[in-house]
Design a protein around this motif. Structure first.
Motif, PDB file in Angstrom:
ATOM      1  N   ASN A  37       0.860  -1.177   0.000  1.00 33.02           N
ATOM      2  CA  ASN A  37       0.000   0.000   0.000  1.00 33.02           C
ATOM      3  C   ASN A  37       0.904   1.237   0.000  1.00 33.02           C
ATOM      4  OD1 ASN A  37      -1.881   1.953   0.320  1.00 33.02           O
ATOM      5  ND2 ASN A  37      -2.753   1.166   2.223  1.00 33.02           N
ATOM      6  N   LEU A  38       1.041   1.884  -1.161  1.00 34.82           N
ATOM      7  CA  LEU A  38       2.023   2.948  -1.306  1.00 34.82           C
ATOM      8  C   LEU A  38       1.655   4.217  -0.543  1.00 34.82           C
ATOM      9  CD1 LEU A  38       2.875   2.611  -5.089  1.00 34.82           C
ATOM     10  CD2 LEU A  38       4.075   1.649  -3.154  1.00 34.82           C
ATOM     11  N   SER A  39       0.415   4.318  -0.101  1.00 36.74           N
ATOM     12  CA  SER A  39       0.013   5.535   0.597  1.00 36.74           C
ATOM     13  C   SER A  39       0.402   5.508   2.071  1.00 36.74           C
ATOM     14  CB  SER A  39      -1.503   5.724   0.480  1.00 36.74           C
ATOM     15  OG  SER A  39      -2.165   4.645   1.116  1.00 36.74           O
ATOM     16  N   MET A  40       0.775   4.334   2.594  1.00 34.06           N
ATOM     17  CA  MET A  40       1.107   4.217   4.009  1.00 34.06           C
ATOM     18  C   MET A  40       2.617   4.095   4.188  1.00 34.06           C
ATOM     19  SD  MET A  40      -1.847   1.541   5.151  1.00 34.06           S
ATOM     20  CE  MET A  40      -1.359   1.541   6.859  1.00 34.06           C
ATOM     21  N   SER A  41       3.073   4.354   5.414  1.00 39.31           N
ATOM     22  CA  SER A  41       4.504   4.192   5.686  1.00 39.31           C
ATOM     23  C   SER A  41       4.842   2.702   5.665  1.00 39.31           C
ATOM     24  CB  SER A  41       4.856   4.779   7.050  1.00 39.31           C
ATOM     25  OG  SER A  41       4.151   4.095   8.065  1.00 39.31           O
ATOM     26  N   PHE A  42       6.066   2.394   5.306  1.00 36.70           N
ATOM     27  CA  PHE A  42       6.469   0.999   5.101  1.00 36.70           C
ATOM     28  C   PHE A  42       7.029   0.437   6.404  1.00 36.70           C
ATOM     29  CE2 PHE A  42       5.624   2.205   1.078  1.00 36.70           C
ATOM     30  CZ  PHE A  42       6.260   1.556   0.043  1.00 36.70           C
ATOM     31  N   SER A  43       6.520  -0.682   6.845  1.00 32.68           N
ATOM     32  CA  SER A  43       7.109  -1.383   7.988  1.00 32.68           C
ATOM     33  C   SER A  43       6.716  -2.850   7.904  1.00 32.68           C
ATOM     34  CB  SER A  43       6.644  -0.774   9.302  1.00 32.68           C
ATOM     35  OG  SER A  43       5.229  -0.785   9.355  1.00 32.68           O
ATOM     36  N   TYR A  44       7.056  -3.501   6.818  1.00 33.19           N
ATOM     37  CA  TYR A  44       6.722  -4.908   6.637  1.00 33.19           C
ATOM     38  C   TYR A  44       7.831  -5.748   7.259  1.00 33.19           C
ATOM     39  CZ  TYR A  44       3.042  -3.442   3.499  1.00 33.19           C
ATOM     40  OH  TYR A  44       1.905  -2.880   2.986  1.00 33.19           O
ATOM     41  N   ILE A  45       7.626  -6.192   8.485  1.00 32.27           N
ATOM     42  CA  ILE A  45       8.675  -6.873   9.241  1.00 32.27           C
ATOM     43  C   ILE A  45       8.265  -8.314   9.504  1.00 32.27           C
ATOM     44  CG2 ILE A  45       9.937  -6.905  11.410  1.00 32.27           C
ATOM     45  CD1 ILE A  45       9.634  -3.876  11.485  1.00 32.27           C
ATOM     46  N   PHE A  46       9.214  -9.236   9.255  1.00 32.95           N
ATOM     47  CA  PHE A  46       8.955 -10.654   9.466  1.00 32.95           C
ATOM     48  C   PHE A  46      10.256 -11.300   9.932  1.00 32.95           C
ATOM     49  CE2 PHE A  46       8.952 -15.036   7.885  1.00 32.95           C
ATOM     50  CZ  PHE A  46       7.777 -15.501   8.450  1.00 32.95           C
ATOM     51  N   GLY A 291      20.349  15.813   1.460  1.00 32.50           N
ATOM     52  CA  GLY A 291      21.470  15.049   0.931  1.00 32.50           C
ATOM     53  C   GLY A 291      21.174  13.570   0.871  1.00 32.50           C
ATOM     54  N   LEU A 292      20.504  13.073   1.910  1.00 34.96           N
ATOM     55  CA  LEU A 292      20.180  11.643   1.978  1.00 34.96           C
ATOM     56  C   LEU A 292      19.180  11.257   0.890  1.00 34.96           C
ATOM     57  CD1 LEU A 292      21.033   9.367   3.943  1.00 34.96           C
ATOM     58  CD2 LEU A 292      18.890   9.732   5.138  1.00 34.96           C
ATOM     59  N   VAL A 293      18.129  12.054   0.749  1.00 33.20           N
ATOM     60  CA  VAL A 293      17.107  11.776  -0.271  1.00 33.20           C
ATOM     61  C   VAL A 293      17.692  11.941  -1.675  1.00 33.20           C
ATOM     62  CG1 VAL A 293      14.883  12.517  -1.205  1.00 33.20           C
ATOM     63  CG2 VAL A 293      15.207  12.415   1.256  1.00 33.20           C
ATOM     64  N   GLY A 294      18.512  12.982  -1.860  1.00 36.91           N
ATOM     65  CA  GLY A 294      19.151  13.198  -3.155  1.00 36.91           C
ATOM     66  C   GLY A 294      20.067  12.053  -3.543  1.00 36.91           C
ATOM     67  N   SER A 295      20.839  11.538  -2.575  1.00 34.17           N
ATOM     68  CA  SER A 295      21.731  10.401  -2.838  1.00 34.17           C
ATOM     69  C   SER A 295      20.934   9.163  -3.214  1.00 34.17           C
ATOM     70  CB  SER A 295      22.575  10.099  -1.606  1.00 34.17           C
ATOM     71  OG  SER A 295      23.348  11.202  -1.249  1.00 34.17           O
ATOM     72  N   TYR A 296      19.839   8.958  -2.525  1.00 32.50           N
ATOM     73  CA  TYR A 296      18.993   7.784  -2.777  1.00 32.50           C
ATOM     74  C   TYR A 296      18.392   7.841  -4.188  1.00 32.50           C
ATOM     75  CZ  TYR A 296      15.316   4.349  -1.929  1.00 32.50           C
ATOM     76  OH  TYR A 296      14.494   3.255  -2.009  1.00 32.50           O
ATOM     77  N   ILE A 297      17.893   9.024  -4.568  1.00 34.58           N
ATOM     78  CA  ILE A 297      17.307   9.199  -5.906  1.00 34.58           C
ATOM     79  C   ILE A 297      18.377   9.036  -6.979  1.00 34.58           C
ATOM     80  CG2 ILE A 297      16.244  10.897  -7.453  1.00 34.58           C
ATOM     81  CD1 ILE A 297      14.782  12.009  -4.985  1.00 34.58           C
ATOM     82  N   LEU A 356      15.838  11.710 -13.281  1.00 33.07           N
ATOM     83  CA  LEU A 356      16.030  11.407 -11.863  1.00 33.07           C
ATOM     84  C   LEU A 356      17.364  11.957 -11.374  1.00 33.07           C
ATOM     85  CD1 LEU A 356      14.955   7.752 -11.008  1.00 33.07           C
ATOM     86  CD2 LEU A 356      14.085   9.843 -10.042  1.00 33.07           C
ATOM     87  N   ASN A 357      18.402  11.813 -12.210  1.00 30.85           N
ATOM     88  CA  ASN A 357      19.736  12.290 -11.823  1.00 30.85           C
ATOM     89  C   ASN A 357      19.727  13.794 -11.553  1.00 30.85           C
ATOM     90  OD1 ASN A 357      19.916   9.754 -13.113  1.00 30.85           O
ATOM     91  ND2 ASN A 357      22.075  10.071 -13.548  1.00 30.85           N
ATOM     92  N   PHE A 358      18.952  14.530 -12.342  1.00 24.78           N
ATOM     93  CA  PHE A 358      18.868  15.987 -12.165  1.00 24.78           C
ATOM     94  C   PHE A 358      18.255  16.328 -10.807  1.00 24.78           C
ATOM     95  CE2 PHE A 358      16.172  19.812 -12.602  1.00 24.78           C
ATOM     96  CZ  PHE A 358      17.167  20.761 -12.815  1.00 24.78           C
ATOM     97  N   ILE A 430      10.638   8.739 -12.450  1.00 28.89           N
ATOM     98  CA  ILE A 430      10.447  10.197 -12.369  1.00 28.89           C
ATOM     99  C   ILE A 430       9.003  10.511 -11.978  1.00 28.89           C
ATOM    100  CG2 ILE A 430      10.434  12.358 -13.684  1.00 28.89           C
ATOM    101  CD1 ILE A 430      12.641  11.004 -15.472  1.00 28.89           C
ATOM    102  N   LEU A 431       8.063   9.756 -12.544  1.00 32.35           N
ATOM    103  CA  LEU A 431       6.640   9.977 -12.252  1.00 32.35           C
ATOM    104  C   LEU A 431       6.302   9.544 -10.811  1.00 32.35           C
ATOM    105  CD1 LEU A 431       5.087   8.794 -15.633  1.00 32.35           C
ATOM    106  CD2 LEU A 431       5.511  11.143 -14.877  1.00 32.35           C
ATOM    107  N   LEU A 432       7.084   8.610 -10.258  1.00 37.03           N
ATOM    108  CA  LEU A 432       6.843   8.142  -8.891  1.00 37.03           C
ATOM    109  C   LEU A 432       7.711   8.899  -7.882  1.00 37.03           C
ATOM    110  CD1 LEU A 432       6.727   4.285  -9.493  1.00 37.03           C
ATOM    111  CD2 LEU A 432       4.820   5.703  -8.758  1.00 37.03           C
TER     112      LEU A 432
END
Length: 436
Positions: A37-46, A291-297, A356-358, A430-432
């Motif tokens: 579910n992309l609208s919620m925060s991710f925490s799928y732990i097993f 910086g963290l988000v930019g590096s990830y992208i 995305l690089n831009f 880019i759209l996501l």
């Protein structure tokens, strides 16, 4: 998902059908998209595995690259050991996905090292020249030399918290030695300038599949590891990251210049990977959210883009039996449709908007200026020389006098499909972008 991949590996010698496994990888991509579910925060732990925002994009990248890699390794399909190649690819994909899923530091280390074994088998088994043995040794010994101190550091951390889980680990040491031991392991994989000598050798000698995995995924293991451990060594990062920052910011400029003197197409794309991953490291070392988000992208954008460039270089190599810029000329007359994909991927690689690089580089630039005001001078140099070598790569290969007098086949539908899928996936990410 892990059970799905394990079953694929078990069935590989029973069903001798190459494209079944590619289809199953495509299905895995769709399952992962539909189930979350992309609208919620991710925490799928097993148990010891979990999925969050950081690992989600990289797992998606892993499935995309392996899917395209199977398509591009069409010549291996007709060899006797084709199923062995496919099994090694699936084992490697499983190790990398498990690395991204790990919530446990010890498991993460094990999968980090296991991925190296399958990568070396692919490099030695399906590389091009006999020099691949030396490249395999470079890759092996760089990784072993950097990861043994890291293993001892993990055990040292365990003695304090009695847990291997990321949530329980914390280290408030100001020691530069601890910071260096931890960073050394991931900086070799990233790779940072000075620790990068294994990368061009491995890239040039590897097959197209090996190059796509190395550029698209193996370099991202280092960046992902730094993001994960950054929150454990927060004090050490704040006090010592300026040293790494200094080496990386100067190294990125030098590597961009080195790209301009290359005569080998794959060597140039390999050195451009070092330059781009240097920018990712600069974003992480600045210790800011931008910086963290930019590096990830930028990691995701570079993974697909460099994979596409290696794939296009292999299309020319399979016809002309050369990767030299002095031999590959005038391809715009010979394969005009492939020229369009060369132009698009070279443009994305030089961070033209709206790639995305831009977006990643704009975020990294803002974080670098906050960290050190004069950083923008170095960033301008890296960006300018990066654009220069992308233009150089495009013009030298596409324009000029065609050197070969004999005829050979034009592009196949499969090759156009692979090129289109690289560009299509870049546009989809880019759209996501609002996910990040």
């Amino acid at each position: 998902m892990l059970l799905y991949m394990s079953t694929l590996i078990l069935n590989i010698f029973m069903v001798n059908c190459w494209y079944v496994y590619q289809f199953m990888f495509s299905m895995m991509f769709m399952i992962l998209l539909v189930k979350l579910n992309l609208s919620m925060s991710f925490s799928y732990i097993f148990y010891d595995f979990g999925l969050d925002f950081v690992s989600f994009g990289l797992v998606m990248l892993c499935i995309i690259i392996f899917n395209l890699m199977i398509m591009s390794s069409n010549l291996i399909k007709f060899e006797l050991n084709s199923m062995f190649f496919l099994s090694m690819s699936l084992f490697l994909s499983l190790m990398i996905v498990m690395f991204f899923f790990s919530l446990n530091v010890f498991f993460m280390y094990i999968f980090f090292e296991l991925s190296l074994i399958f990568m070396i088998i692919m490099l030695l088994g399906w590389g091009y020249q006999p020099e691949r043995l030396i490249s395999g040794f470079y890759l092996l010994f760089y990784t072993i030399f950097s990861s043994l101190p890291f293993f001892l550091l993990i055990l040292y951390l365990y003695s304090f918290s009695f847990s291997f889980f990321f949530d329980y680990l914390s280290c408030f040491s100001e020691s530069f030695l601890m910071y260096f031991i931890f960073m050394f392991s991931f900086l070799v994989k990233a790779p940072m300038f000075i620790f990068h000598f294994w990368l061009p050798k491995a890239h040039v000698q590897a097959s197209v599949a090996g190059s796509m995995i190395l550029a698209g995924l193996m370099l991202k293991l280092g960046g992902y590891g730094i993001i994960r451990f950054m929150f454990i060594f927060e004090l050490g990062f704040n006090l010592n990251s300026y040293i790494t920052y200094s080496f990386v910011i100067w190294g990125s400029v030098l590597v961009s210049l080195i790209c301009l003197i290359q005569g080998d197409m794959k060597m140039m794309v390999a050195y451009s990977s070092v330059s781009h991953m240097g920018l990712c490291l600069l974003g992480m070392m600045s210790m800011s959210l931008f910086g963290l988000v930019g590096s990830y992208i930028l990691m995701i954008g570079h993974g697909i883009c460099s994979s596409g460039l290696f794939c296009l270089a292999n299309i020319f190599y399979s016809r002309l039996n050369s990767r030299s810029f002095f031999m590959i000329k005038g391809m715009i007359l010979y394969m005009p449709s492939i020229t369009m994909f060369w132009f698009l991927l070279c443009s994305f690689n030089m961070s033209c908007p709206p790639s995305l690089n831009f977006i990643g580089e704009i975020l990294i630039l803002s974080s670098m200026i906050v960290y050190w005001g004069w950083s923008f001078i170095y960033f301008i140099l890296v960006s300018f020389f990066g654009s220069c070598f992308c233009v150089y790569l495009y013009l030298y290969s596409q324009h000029g006098m065609y050197m070969y007098m004999f005829s050979s086949s034009t592009g196949e539908a499969r090759e156009y499909l692979i090129s289109f899928m690289h560009v299509f996936m870049l546009v989809c990410f880019i759209l996501l972008i609002d996910l990040f």
